[in-house]
Every structure is written in structure tokens, then in C-alpha cells.
Design a protein around this motif. Sequence first.
Motif, PDB file in Angstrom:
ATOM      1  N   ILE A 110      29.138 -21.027 -86.054  1.00  0.00           N
ATOM      2  CA  ILE A 110      29.999 -20.687 -84.909  1.00  0.00           C
ATOM      3  C   ILE A 110      31.021 -21.793 -84.674  1.00  0.00           C
ATOM      4  O   ILE A 110      32.208 -21.520 -84.438  1.00  0.00           O
ATOM      5  CB  ILE A 110      29.150 -20.455 -83.645  1.00  0.00           C
ATOM      6  N   ASP A 111      30.570 -23.057 -84.756  1.00  0.00           N
ATOM      7  CA  ASP A 111      31.494 -24.184 -84.561  1.00  0.00           C
ATOM      8  C   ASP A 111      32.609 -24.154 -85.596  1.00  0.00           C
ATOM      9  O   ASP A 111      33.784 -24.407 -85.277  1.00  0.00           O
ATOM     10  CB  ASP A 111      30.729 -25.508 -84.644  1.00  0.00           C
ATOM     11  N   ALA A 112      32.247 -23.862 -86.843  1.00  0.00           N
ATOM     12  CA  ALA A 112      33.246 -23.802 -87.911  1.00  0.00           C
ATOM     13  C   ALA A 112      34.238 -22.658 -87.666  1.00  0.00           C
ATOM     14  O   ALA A 112      35.443 -22.804 -87.879  1.00  0.00           O
ATOM     15  CB  ALA A 112      32.557 -23.634 -89.264  1.00  0.00           C
ATOM     16  N   LYS A 113      33.728 -21.529 -87.183  1.00  0.00           N
ATOM     17  CA  LYS A 113      34.602 -20.384 -86.914  1.00  0.00           C
ATOM     18  C   LYS A 113      35.523 -20.673 -85.725  1.00  0.00           C
ATOM     19  O   LYS A 113      36.702 -20.284 -85.730  1.00  0.00           O
ATOM     20  CB  LYS A 113      33.758 -19.138 -86.652  1.00  0.00           C
ATOM     21  N   ILE A 114      35.009 -21.340 -84.711  1.00  0.00           N
ATOM     22  CA  ILE A 114      35.852 -21.707 -83.561  1.00  0.00           C
ATOM     23  C   ILE A 114      36.996 -22.608 -84.017  1.00  0.00           C
ATOM     24  O   ILE A 114      38.155 -22.412 -83.630  1.00  0.00           O
ATOM     25  CB  ILE A 114      35.008 -22.417 -82.473  1.00  0.00           C
ATOM     26  N   ASN A 139      28.213 -14.633 -76.982  1.00  0.00           N
ATOM     27  CA  ASN A 139      28.440 -13.352 -77.670  1.00  0.00           C
ATOM     28  C   ASN A 139      29.118 -13.560 -79.022  1.00  0.00           C
ATOM     29  O   ASN A 139      29.778 -12.653 -79.534  1.00  0.00           O
ATOM     30  CB  ASN A 139      29.294 -12.428 -76.799  1.00  0.00           C
ATOM     31  N   ALA A 140      28.948 -14.752 -79.582  1.00  0.00           N
ATOM     32  CA  ALA A 140      29.634 -15.062 -80.836  1.00  0.00           C
ATOM     33  C   ALA A 140      28.979 -14.417 -82.046  1.00  0.00           C
ATOM     34  O   ALA A 140      29.617 -14.270 -83.090  1.00  0.00           O
ATOM     35  CB  ALA A 140      29.686 -16.575 -81.034  1.00  0.00           C
ATOM     36  N   ALA A 141      27.715 -14.017 -81.919  1.00  0.00           N
ATOM     37  CA  ALA A 141      26.996 -13.418 -83.055  1.00  0.00           C
ATOM     38  C   ALA A 141      26.581 -11.988 -82.737  1.00  0.00           C
ATOM     39  O   ALA A 141      26.275 -11.656 -81.588  1.00  0.00           O
ATOM     40  CB  ALA A 141      25.772 -14.257 -83.407  1.00  0.00           C
ATOM     41  N   LYS A 142      26.600 -11.148 -83.761  1.00  0.00           N
ATOM     42  CA  LYS A 142      26.165  -9.760 -83.620  1.00  0.00           C
ATOM     43  C   LYS A 142      24.642  -9.693 -83.716  1.00  0.00           C
ATOM     44  O   LYS A 142      23.975 -10.701 -83.952  1.00  0.00           O
ATOM     45  CB  LYS A 142      26.801  -8.898 -84.713  1.00  0.00           C
ATOM     46  N   LEU A 147      28.742 -13.238 -87.544  1.00  0.00           N
ATOM     47  CA  LEU A 147      29.624 -13.684 -86.470  1.00  0.00           C
ATOM     48  C   LEU A 147      30.581 -12.576 -86.043  1.00  0.00           C
ATOM     49  O   LEU A 147      31.031 -11.761 -86.853  1.00  0.00           O
ATOM     50  CB  LEU A 147      30.420 -14.913 -86.915  1.00  0.00           C
ATOM     51  N   ASN A 148      30.882 -12.569 -84.756  1.00  0.00           N
ATOM     52  CA  ASN A 148      31.829 -11.610 -84.191  1.00  0.00           C
ATOM     53  C   ASN A 148      33.138 -12.350 -83.929  1.00  0.00           C
ATOM     54  O   ASN A 148      33.320 -12.977 -82.883  1.00  0.00           O
ATOM     55  CB  ASN A 148      31.267 -11.020 -82.898  1.00  0.00           C
ATOM     56  N   ASP A 149      34.051 -12.273 -84.887  1.00  0.00           N
ATOM     57  CA  ASP A 149      35.304 -13.027 -84.800  1.00  0.00           C
ATOM     58  C   ASP A 149      36.112 -12.644 -83.565  1.00  0.00           C
ATOM     59  O   ASP A 149      36.746 -13.505 -82.936  1.00  0.00           O
ATOM     60  CB  ASP A 149      36.145 -12.798 -86.064  1.00  0.00           C
ATOM     61  N   GLU A 150      36.116 -11.365 -83.207  1.00  0.00           N
ATOM     62  CA  GLU A 150      36.912 -10.914 -82.070  1.00  0.00           C
ATOM     63  C   GLU A 150      36.419 -11.546 -80.768  1.00  0.00           C
ATOM     64  O   GLU A 150      37.227 -11.989 -79.941  1.00  0.00           O
ATOM     65  CB  GLU A 150      36.872  -9.389 -81.970  1.00  0.00           C
ATOM     66  N   ASN A 151      35.105 -11.594 -80.584  1.00  0.00           N
ATOM     67  CA  ASN A 151      34.559 -12.202 -79.375  1.00  0.00           C
ATOM     68  C   ASN A 151      34.846 -13.703 -79.323  1.00  0.00           C
ATOM     69  O   ASN A 151      35.142 -14.258 -78.260  1.00  0.00           O
ATOM     70  CB  ASN A 151      33.048 -11.964 -79.284  1.00  0.00           C
ATOM     71  N   ILE A 152      34.726 -14.357 -80.466  1.00  0.00           N
ATOM     72  CA  ILE A 152      34.994 -15.795 -80.517  1.00  0.00           C
ATOM     73  C   ILE A 152      36.455 -16.075 -80.193  1.00  0.00           C
ATOM     74  O   ILE A 152      36.783 -16.976 -79.405  1.00  0.00           O
ATOM     75  CB  ILE A 152      34.639 -16.365 -81.902  1.00  0.00           C
ATOM     76  N   LYS A 153      37.356 -15.283 -80.761  1.00  0.00           N
ATOM     77  CA  LYS A 153      38.784 -15.467 -80.505  1.00  0.00           C
ATOM     78  C   LYS A 153      39.106 -15.215 -79.036  1.00  0.00           C
ATOM     79  O   LYS A 153      39.884 -15.965 -78.423  1.00  0.00           O
ATOM     80  CB  LYS A 153      39.596 -14.527 -81.391  1.00  0.00           C
ATOM     81  N   ALA A 154      38.493 -14.192 -78.463  1.00  0.00           N
ATOM     82  CA  ALA A 154      38.733 -13.891 -77.050  1.00  0.00           C
ATOM     83  C   ALA A 154      38.247 -15.045 -76.170  1.00  0.00           C
ATOM     84  O   ALA A 154      38.896 -15.400 -75.177  1.00  0.00           O
ATOM     85  CB  ALA A 154      38.024 -12.599 -76.673  1.00  0.00           C
ATOM     86  N   SER A 155      37.123 -15.650 -76.512  1.00  0.00           N
ATOM     87  CA  SER A 155      36.605 -16.779 -75.744  1.00  0.00           C
ATOM     88  C   SER A 155      37.528 -17.980 -75.851  1.00  0.00           C
ATOM     89  O   SER A 155      37.739 -18.714 -74.866  1.00  0.00           O
ATOM     90  CB  SER A 155      35.205 -17.152 -76.238  1.00  0.00           C
ATOM     91  N   ILE A 156      38.090 -18.208 -77.044  1.00  0.00           N
ATOM     92  CA  ILE A 156      39.046 -19.306 -77.222  1.00  0.00           C
ATOM     93  C   ILE A 156      40.282 -19.079 -76.365  1.00  0.00           C
ATOM     94  O   ILE A 156      40.772 -19.999 -75.684  1.00  0.00           O
ATOM     95  CB  ILE A 156      39.433 -19.438 -78.703  1.00  0.00           C
TER      96      ILE A 156
END
Length: 204
Positions: A110-114, A139-142, A147-156
Motif C-alpha cells: 500500500i505504501d508503495a502504491k501511495i 479501504n486500500a485493499a479488496k 489493492l484498490n487503486d481507485e480508493n487509494i487515489k481518492a484518499s490521496i
Amino acid sequence: MNYALRFPLDIQCFGEGGEPTPTEPPTPSPVPGIDYEQLATVISKRTTGTEDKVLQGYFKSQGLSQEQANEAMTQYKTTQATKQQEALQSQQNIIKENAELKARIQKSQIDAKIAELATTLGVQQDKLPFLNKLVDSSNAAKEDGTLNDENIKASIETVLKTFPDFKSSSQSGGFQQIGGNGNQGSGGNAIDDALDSAFGIKRK
């Protein structure tokens, strides 16, 4: 015609049962060492009868007295209970360690994806540690662990709305001060100082 018997007969020997007069039982030998592993195997192979009967039969075959058999039975049951508890605890420890390892691996992913997505959004490299702490990754993982890229991007993006200065000047529409120490003006320094203080980061 009468025939005299040349040898006297022991009439009692031919009585009912055909057994000789019982003699005193031999003195039991000292209690032998009990192989509890072998005993556990014997118990596990029996499909009929209670455990106590099997234990009694086993101890009798070892030449133990009733008192010795009772003591050995108690020791056996105590030993088995301890082993079962140790096996259960070991299994629970393995499950816990596996869960912790899985969580650490997923956190690293998750850290790497963020960091990856934040870079595409124009976040400054030196702001990534702060961003990483502020992003909601619940909510970063399904459900399957991916990983749920859309949720991570929305959180960023949610964090960036509150801290737009995390973005570089070219992305945020600001300007880079020419000359001096190269920082984004006094406002940028104030934000950096506040973040450093909040997260306990010391800059060289």
C-alpha cells in the motif's frame, strides 16, 4: 479285578477347574519406565472400550500394581493434557505470526502504491512521508487482498485538498522562488516546519 495304583494320585488336581492350589502371587517388580509416546499410540489405535480400560490393561501388562497403575494413569493424562495445550498454543502462534507477516507485506504494498500514485498527482518527494501518514488506507485493499487503486487515489486527493502545498509548484500553479534558499517562500517554510514538528521529523 482290582489293580493297585503304583503311584498316589493328587485328587485335588483333577477336581473342578483342573487348576492346582493357587500359590502366593509374586512380589511386583519395580515400576518400569513408561513410554508415554507408545502408550498414546496404543490409545489412538483402539476403537472400542474406554480410555481408562485401555490404560489399565496396558499398565497391567507392564507388571504394575493397582496403585502404581493409578499413579501412572494420572501422569499420562497430565502429560497428554500438557502436550495438547502446547500444540494448541503453537498453532495459535503460527496463525498470529502469519497474520502479522501478511499485514506487513500488504502495508508495504500500500505504501508503495501511495508513493506511485502520489507522484503521478504531482506530490513532492519530500512530502511523501507526511502524505503516507495522512492517507486513509482502511479501504486500500479488496476482499481478495489485491489493492484498490481507485480508493487509494481518492484518499490521496482528499489529503491534497487539505494540504495543496504537498504538490510541486508546477502542479499547484504557484511559483518557485528564484535565488535564496530555493524554498517556496515563507509560507512553504511555515508548512514544512509545522509538518516536521507534528511528525517529529528533523531535517539536516
